[in-house]
Design a protein around this motif. Structure first.
Motif, mmCIF file in Angstrom:
data_model
loop_
_atom_site.group_PDB
_atom_site.id
_atom_site.type_symbol
_atom_site.label_atom_id
_atom_site.label_comp_id
_atom_site.label_asym_id
_atom_site.label_seq_id
_atom_site.Cartn_x
_atom_site.Cartn_y
_atom_site.Cartn_z
ATOM 1 N N LYS A 302 -14.850 10.791 8.462
ATOM 2 C CA LYS A 302 -15.929 11.093 7.523
ATOM 3 C C LYS A 302 -15.590 10.576 6.126
ATOM 4 C CE LYS A 302 -17.364 15.325 9.928
ATOM 5 N NZ LYS A 302 -17.460 16.812 9.834
ATOM 6 N N THR A 303 -14.312 10.434 5.836
ATOM 7 C CA THR A 303 -13.885 9.874 4.553
ATOM 8 C C THR A 303 -14.238 8.388 4.494
ATOM 9 O OG1 THR A 303 -12.038 11.430 4.494
ATOM 10 C CG2 THR A 303 -11.917 9.548 3.016
ATOM 11 N N ASP A 304 -14.706 7.926 3.360
ATOM 12 C CA ASP A 304 -15.079 6.522 3.191
ATOM 13 C C ASP A 304 -13.804 5.681 3.042
ATOM 14 O OD1 ASP A 304 -16.011 4.029 2.415
ATOM 15 O OD2 ASP A 304 -17.647 4.853 1.192
ATOM 16 N N LEU A 305 -13.317 5.127 4.146
ATOM 17 C CA LEU A 305 -12.066 4.361 4.142
ATOM 18 C C LEU A 305 -12.188 3.079 3.325
ATOM 19 C CD1 LEU A 305 -10.966 4.745 7.893
ATOM 20 C CD2 LEU A 305 -10.397 6.185 5.934
ATOM 21 N N ASP A 306 -13.366 2.456 3.372
ATOM 22 C CA ASP A 306 -13.568 1.232 2.586
ATOM 23 C C ASP A 306 -13.386 1.519 1.090
ATOM 24 O OD1 ASP A 306 -14.088 -0.314 4.804
ATOM 25 O OD2 ASP A 306 -16.257 -0.036 4.696
ATOM 26 N N GLU A 307 -13.981 2.606 0.625
ATOM 27 C CA GLU A 307 -13.881 2.960 -0.785
ATOM 28 C C GLU A 307 -12.436 3.318 -1.157
ATOM 29 O OE1 GLU A 307 -15.243 3.217 -4.592
ATOM 30 O OE2 GLU A 307 -16.373 2.544 -2.823
ATOM 31 N N CYS A 308 -11.730 3.941 -0.205
ATOM 32 C CA CYS A 308 -10.319 4.285 -0.448
ATOM 33 C C CYS A 308 -9.487 3.034 -0.715
ATOM 34 C CB CYS A 308 -9.739 5.033 0.758
ATOM 35 S SG CYS A 308 -10.309 6.732 0.946
ATOM 36 N N LEU A 309 -9.587 2.072 0.185
ATOM 37 C CA LEU A 309 -8.780 0.863 0.035
ATOM 38 C C LEU A 309 -9.212 0.065 -1.188
ATOM 39 C CD1 LEU A 309 -6.449 -0.637 1.243
ATOM 40 C CD2 LEU A 309 -8.030 -1.861 2.741
ATOM 41 N N LYS A 310 -10.523 0.045 -1.443
ATOM 42 C CA LYS A 310 -11.045 -0.646 -2.627
ATOM 43 C C LYS A 310 -10.451 -0.019 -3.898
ATOM 44 C CE LYS A 310 -15.441 -1.452 -5.068
ATOM 45 N NZ LYS A 310 -16.912 -1.199 -5.012
ATOM 46 N N THR A 311 -10.404 1.312 -3.941
ATOM 47 C CA THR A 311 -9.862 2.024 -5.109
ATOM 48 C C THR A 311 -8.385 1.716 -5.301
ATOM 49 O OG1 THR A 311 -11.465 3.827 -4.851
ATOM 50 C CG2 THR A 311 -9.451 4.312 -6.103
ATOM 51 N N ILE A 312 -7.620 1.706 -4.222
ATOM 52 C CA ILE A 312 -6.178 1.446 -4.314
ATOM 53 C C ILE A 312 -5.918 0.025 -4.807
ATOM 54 C CG2 ILE A 312 -4.022 1.287 -2.999
ATOM 55 C CD1 ILE A 312 -5.207 3.437 -1.130
ATOM 56 N N GLU A 313 -6.661 -0.942 -4.263
ATOM 57 C CA GLU A 313 -6.454 -2.335 -4.672
ATOM 58 C C GLU A 313 -6.851 -2.536 -6.135
ATOM 59 O OE1 GLU A 313 -6.695 -4.912 -0.553
ATOM 60 O OE2 GLU A 313 -8.380 -5.015 -1.967
ATOM 61 N N ARG A 314 -7.945 -1.914 -6.538
ATOM 62 C CA ARG A 314 -8.390 -2.065 -7.927
ATOM 63 C C ARG A 314 -7.391 -1.413 -8.890
ATOM 64 N NH1 ARG A 314 -13.026 0.330 -7.538
ATOM 65 N NH2 ARG A 314 -12.331 2.337 -8.333
ATOM 66 N N THR A 315 -6.853 -0.270 -8.496
ATOM 67 C CA THR A 315 -5.924 0.464 -9.365
ATOM 68 C C THR A 315 -4.586 -0.242 -9.493
ATOM 69 O OG1 THR A 315 -6.961 2.565 -8.726
ATOM 70 C CG2 THR A 315 -4.755 2.679 -9.720
ATOM 71 N N THR A 316 -4.080 -0.739 -8.379
ATOM 72 C CA THR A 316 -2.731 -1.327 -8.373
ATOM 73 C C THR A 316 -2.727 -2.822 -8.664
ATOM 74 O OG1 THR A 316 -2.811 -1.761 -5.981
ATOM 75 C CG2 THR A 316 -1.968 0.389 -6.698
ATOM 76 N N GLY A 317 -3.909 -3.457 -8.552
ATOM 77 C CA GLY A 317 -3.976 -4.908 -8.726
ATOM 78 C C GLY A 317 -3.395 -5.662 -7.542
ATOM 79 N N MET A 318 -3.239 -4.991 -6.390
ATOM 80 C CA MET A 318 -2.646 -5.609 -5.205
ATOM 81 C C MET A 318 -3.732 -6.000 -4.212
ATOM 82 S SD MET A 318 0.493 -2.903 -4.713
ATOM 83 C CE MET A 318 1.353 -3.852 -3.468
ATOM 84 N N LYS A 319 -3.484 -7.059 -3.474
ATOM 85 C CA LYS A 319 -4.354 -7.459 -2.368
ATOM 86 C C LYS A 319 -3.504 -7.373 -1.108
ATOM 87 C CE LYS A 319 -8.341 -8.985 -0.825
ATOM 88 N NZ LYS A 319 -9.572 -8.182 -0.980
ATOM 89 N N PHE A 320 -3.818 -6.417 -0.233
ATOM 90 C CA PHE A 320 -2.954 -6.133 0.902
ATOM 91 C C PHE A 320 -3.160 -7.125 2.041
ATOM 92 C CE2 PHE A 320 -3.471 -1.981 -1.207
ATOM 93 C CZ PHE A 320 -2.134 -1.718 -1.470
ATOM 94 N N VAL A 338 -11.041 -2.113 7.659
ATOM 95 C CA VAL A 338 -11.276 -1.318 6.454
ATOM 96 C C VAL A 338 -11.374 -2.272 5.266
ATOM 97 C CG1 VAL A 338 -10.381 0.463 4.910
ATOM 98 C CG2 VAL A 338 -10.035 0.672 7.383
ATOM 99 N N TYR A 339 -12.514 -2.266 4.593
ATOM 100 C CA TYR A 339 -12.745 -3.089 3.406
ATOM 101 C C TYR A 339 -12.369 -4.555 3.685
ATOM 102 C CZ TYR A 339 -13.061 -4.066 -1.629
ATOM 103 O OH TYR A 339 -13.419 -4.557 -2.875
#
Length: 827
Positions: A302-320, A338-339
């Protein structure tokens, strides 16, 4: 084993091994129940692995039993897999093929084979399991295999119940405790007898006791590891920091996730810096663990996994990349997208050793079968109803990655938990559940602490301070090791670190010479033959009781028996163990030509049984230990962190009060509340260049006076019980205690930094006299402190007693009580 056990683990292993020896002697007529209880992180599996290796491969004290059999029973297949991996990667002497997982499809044996360790879980023992039925060509059910092993190998068949409390939480099996209790109580339906020797390992002894209620068994003394022993060892994180809602506002999931991502990224940088500076052979690579909600329709969560990964990448500046982000969902156990990134599925037990992994999404699969010290930061999208589950999960991530405390960066001794759906009240439920899970780490909320780093303007002062290696003390509840054990632990460290390659050898030859001198003295006095004969022989007394005369003794007879070579060998091994497991007996026979090997063994046993000889040996070990400690303390403390940590541990376990070299950490954490006031010139500040403290009026006044001095540079709040704080020992009511002077002040005299210790102290307290004497004694040893003051306030002004002044030192040491101290202040 490849891992060196901590002292508390060694002690637990020794007790457990003795209990096993007793159980093997009694189990032909009795069922014997043994137990090991220890809090999370104590290393129960490693202790049990050592026990298995001792039994199957032998040890200095016990002869190997190649025909012994172990059955390892747990509630979950994941637990078994992780236990097998731990034993496999840490055992030195177990042969390949010793560890055998029982497969419900292929296992079909009449009896368990000698010298093997079989792994079984209750999930495979339900009424519909293949293992419990004679079908599809199966000749023996698992119950028949176990019963046959009991009847043929009773006194050498051990059952280990791993985390007994999991039996009450099994999924899709029978009545909660039924399956586990079949092994304890027996089962008529399955033609199974109670197992003869059962070793339970659990977080608390109460859990195992509930499981074995009703057993007609002999219960041996439980082996218990105390939470404080684990905490002091550095095997667990010092703190669990819980970040939660203050209450009342809206829930900001992704904003909190962004904070968690920043915390994780900061840990990545810190670990990289630390490992490079310390020359660690393997880089610690932290993991951000994210607990999401269960499935929502066609979506995996139910958690929006796409938004989670998007938030982490935007915050850290990393592209996994593929493989850096994984999931451990029980459903689906397949790769997902995911994303736009392919997120691989991974078994929980394989996460820790997969170094490429950076982010892990999970639901509930990580509470069992998964220990991951790399998971330094965790975020949970779960609601407050899941507090018990979250507490269980924390037990999997509180272990320290390097199996030791980090003495240079306090942040690396913490694990951070972010809970957007929890408030102060619901967090209290987690704290309660953490305590019930036996997790001894301190628990703080993010709002109760501030993380401070060295202010750039005081960097030079910080580096100078650490170079001085001021004395600090550690006070323990009691002494853990004898000096002989501590001596050889220290000499081994000196050899491994390259400081003194010959210290261990020299100490051994000194002791061997002491043994030789002891034997020669006995011979010179004409006492040797009588002593050896008394050792070889035992006088036994037989009493006959006449039941017709009320049980009175009617006949008493004595007889003399001679020790067999087996008896001498066993007592020799025990003597070797008594003398710190150093093979000193073998070195003794190598150095001195004796008539027979048995004569050498008897000499050594005789020496170990002499109270006078053991007292002299302990005095030698104590003297040698402190000589080496004082000689090498500063050099070791200035070296690699892993050696300093090991050295500090050895010294701390040698005596109730142990002396160490003080080293400030960077960063540090200190308490914080909203009503704390900002203070100037503190050596450590937050990211905004500020530091906040709660100071009483005396402390505030003393600090203001210090800051007005023209030579004042900066100050440090000497926080009680911190690993970086300066501790002074003092004695009160015949007990050693710890004393942390409130302020460490740095001044500059003639272009040189100097350090002062200041302690504003109310004269109404009953420890004034004792602390003043303690501070005075500290100054006698530590010559690098310029000024050390006990401070009082009378008639609106501060009275300062500087025990660093030689004349005042003389007067202080001649004091007898508080009245003398009060008079000294008046003078």
């Amino acid at each position: 084993m490849k891992l060196t056990l901590a002292t508390f683990q060694q002690n637990a292993l020794s007790e457990l091994r003795n209990n096993c020896d007793t159980a093997q002697q009694l189990c032909n007529k009795n069922q014997c129940i043994l137990s090991l209880s220890a809090p999370t992180g104590a290393g129960k599996t490693i202790i049990m692995a050592n026990l298995i290796e001792d039994v199957l491969c032998g040890s200095a004290e016990y002869v190997k039993q190649e025909n012994a059999v172990f059955l390892w029973l747990s509630g979950w297949p994941e637990l078994n897999e992780q236990s097998m991996n731990k034993i496999y990667f840490n055992a030195n002497n177990l042969a390949l093929g010793t560890l055998i997982p029982i497969s419900d499809d292929s296992f079909d044996e009449e009896v368990f084979a000698d010298g093997k360790v079989y792994f079984l879980n209750t999930q495979k023992l339900g009424v519909n399991s293949n293992l419990t039925k004679n079908k599809d060509g199966r000749e023996h059910t698992i119950w028949e295999t176990i019963e046959n092993t009991i009847s043929r190998k009773r006194e050498r068949f051990f059952l280990i119940i791993d985390e007994a409390h999991y039996g009450a939480r099994s999924r899709g099996t029978e009545n909660p405790e039924t399956i586990m209790q079949k092994f304890v109580l027996g089962s008529k339906d399955d033609n199974l007898s109670p197992l003869p020797m059962i070793i339970g390992m659990s977080a608390t002894i109460e859990r195992f006791r509930k499981l074995v209620e009703g057993a007609r068994a002999m219960t041996l003394p439980p082996v218990e590891i105390k939470p404080e022993d684990v905490k002091e060892s550095g095997l667990l994180k010092d703190k669990i920091v819980i970040d939660h809602q203050k209450g009342g506002g809206m829930v900001m999931e992704m904003a909190i996730l962004a904070e968690a991502a920043n915390d994780w990224l900061d840990k990545c940088h810190r670990w990289e810096k630390y490992c490079k500076e310390q020359g660690e052979p393997k880089m610690v690579k932290p993991i951000l663990a994210i607990q999401v909600e269960n499935s929502g329709g066609s979506e995996p969560s139910k958690t929006d996994l796409d938004e989670c990964l998007k938030t982490i990448e935007r915050t850290t500046g990393m592209k996994f990349e593929v493989g850096e982000v994984v999931h451990a969902f029980g459903d689906p156990k397949t790769d997902i997208s995911v994303y736009g990134l392919k997120v691989l599925y991974i078994e929980p037990s394989r996460i820790e050793d997969s170094e490429k992994i950076k982010i892990v999404f999970f639901k509930e699969s990580l509470s069992t079968g998964w220990d991951c010290p790399r998971a330094e930061t965790m975020m949970s999208f779960r609601t407050a109803n899941d507090s018990t589950y979250i507490a269980q999960l924390m037990g999997r991530i509180v272990r320290t990655p390097l199996h030791r405390r980090i003495d240079t960066d306090e942040v690396l001794n913490n694990v951070h938990l972010f809970l957007p759906y929890f408030d102060k009240n619901t967090v209290e439920n987690i704290v309660r559940d953490l305590n019930s899970e036996g997790i001894p780490s301190d628990i703080e909320t993010g709002s109760e602490m501030q993380t401070l780093h060295v202010d750039e303007q005081f960097q030079e002062v910080f580096e100078w301070f650490n170079e001085q290696q001021f004395i600090t003390w550690q006070i323990k509840r009691n002494r853990i090791n004898n000096y002989l054990t501590s001596l050889f632990a220290l000499t081994n460290l000196l050899r491994n670190g390259g400081w003194d390659a010959h210290a261990s050898k020299q100490a051994k030859y000194d002791i061997v010479a002491m043994i030789k001198g002891f034997i020669e003295e006995l011979k010179k006095k004409g006492q040797y033959e009588d002593a050896i004969n008394a050792l070889r022989q035992d006088i036994r007394v037989s009493n006959e009781y006449d039941t017709r005369n009320g049980g009175d003794v009617t006949t008493e007879a004595e007889r003399t028996i001679e020790a067999t070579e087996y008896d001498i060998e066993k007592n020799f091994k025990r003597a070797q163990t008594q003398l710190a497991h150093q093979d000193l007996g073998m070195l003794y026979i190598k150095e001195y030509t004796l008539d027979t090997f048995v004569e050498h063994q008897l000499d050594f046993i005789l020496y170990s049984k002499s109270e006078r000889a053991m007292k002299e040996l302990e005095e030698y070990a104590k003297r040698k230990f402190y000589d080496l400690q004082n000689k090498w303390r500063k050099e070791i403390s200035a070296g690699e962190d892993k050696y300093k940590t090991k050295f500090d541990g050895i010294v701390a376990e040698s005596d109730e009060a142990s002396q160490h070299s003080l080293k400030l950490w960077n960063p540090i954490t200190l308490p914080y509340k909203e009503d704390y006031k900002k203070e100037q010139s503190h050596m450590f500040v937050n990211k905004d260049g500020e530091a906040f403290f709660e100071l009483d009026t005396w402390e505030q006044g003393v600090l203001e006076e210090e800051m007005k001095r023209p030579d004042f540079v900066c100050w440090i709040r000497n926080q009680q019980n911190k690993g970086w704080a300066l501790c002074v020992k003092y004695e009160m009511d015949r007990k050693l205690k710890s004393f942390y002077p409130d302020f460490i002040v740095i001044r500059k005299e003639n272009d040189k930094f100097v350090v002062d210790l200041l302690e504003p102290h109310n004269p109404a307290y009953n420890d004034n006299f004792a602390k003043t004497i303690g501070l005075c004694n500290y100054l006698k040893e530590e010559k690098g402190i310029a000024r050390a003051e006990i401070i009082r306030k009378e008639d609106g002004r501060f009275l300062r007693l500087n025990v660093g002044d030689s004349m005042i030192q003389h007067d202080v040491m001649n004091m007898r009580n508080d009245d003398d101290l009060n008079n000294l202040f008046r003078e």
